[in-house]
Design a protein around this motif. Sequence first.
Motif, short mmCIF file in Angstrom:
data_model
loop_
_atom_site.label_atom_id
_atom_site.label_comp_id
_atom_site.label_asym_id
_atom_site.label_seq_id
_atom_site.Cartn_x
_atom_site.Cartn_y
_atom_site.Cartn_z
N LYS A 84 14.62 -18.03 -24.53
CA LYS A 84 13.52 -17.84 -23.59
C LYS A 84 12.16 -18.17 -24.23
N ASP A 109 14.53 -17.11 -29.09
CA ASP A 109 13.44 -16.92 -28.13
C ASP A 109 12.08 -17.12 -28.81
N ASP A 127 14.59 -16.08 -33.57
CA ASP A 127 13.45 -15.84 -32.68
C ASP A 127 12.12 -16.05 -33.41
#
Length: 260
Positions: A84, A109, A127
């Motif tokens: 994301k 992400d 991430d």
Amino acid sequence: MSNIHPSAIIEAGAQIDPTVKVGPFCLVGPEVVLAADVELKSHVVVTGATEVGEGTVIYPFAVIGEIPQDLKFKGEQSRLVIGKRNRIREHVTMNVGTEGGGGVTRIGDDGMFMAGCHIAHDAVIGDRVVLVNSVAIAGHAVLEDDVIVGGLGGVHQFVRVGRGAIVGALTKVTHDVIPYGLVQAPRGELEGLNLVGLKRRGVARADITALRAAFQMLAQGEGTFHDRAERLGADTDSAYVKEITDFVLGESDRSFLTPR
């Protein structure tokens, strides 16, 4: 759909959330999945069995999900999974995996992948990773959370870069990098700890002091690097130091960059 430009080509079978924006002259392949609020700016190619996570923005001329640059690849089914809220800038390339590497390339992400970066087959990116312009990540490499790699840097196949490490510009990394390490010089030397990054993340002074003492012990203690890490792991109360020792004592296909 009003948010898909008429010049874009969406092949039959693609799964696109109604909130996705697709700009002019984009190509979306039949096995692609685009989650909510994904945006393809223009001239973007997303192909292969590729999943793009919610809120990710892909900029012009990026090619996402093409086959690996690997002569052993024989067309087997493999995937690229992107998390994301990533920012994937111009001319970035990310390849699907290979059968020999597990079949999946994974991106976490909240990453920033600046212009011209390359993520090869079967790499695993954590991430909040930042890859500056023209960084190349080779196949099977692992970059844990919060890693930064400076411009024109390169990470060799199967290398692991531990959480919170920083690699300077124009640096070739051919050995594993401990968490929170600072790597510089053309051939990649472990110069110290990423103290600036630790402070920016609000790590307590006591933990930073423990990390600095641990680094000195790894650099100058008796025995092999592995021996020093074992002793350090047995004696420490710091979760940050334990993270380093667990990383060193874990499985790897490469040797380690050791303190100078």
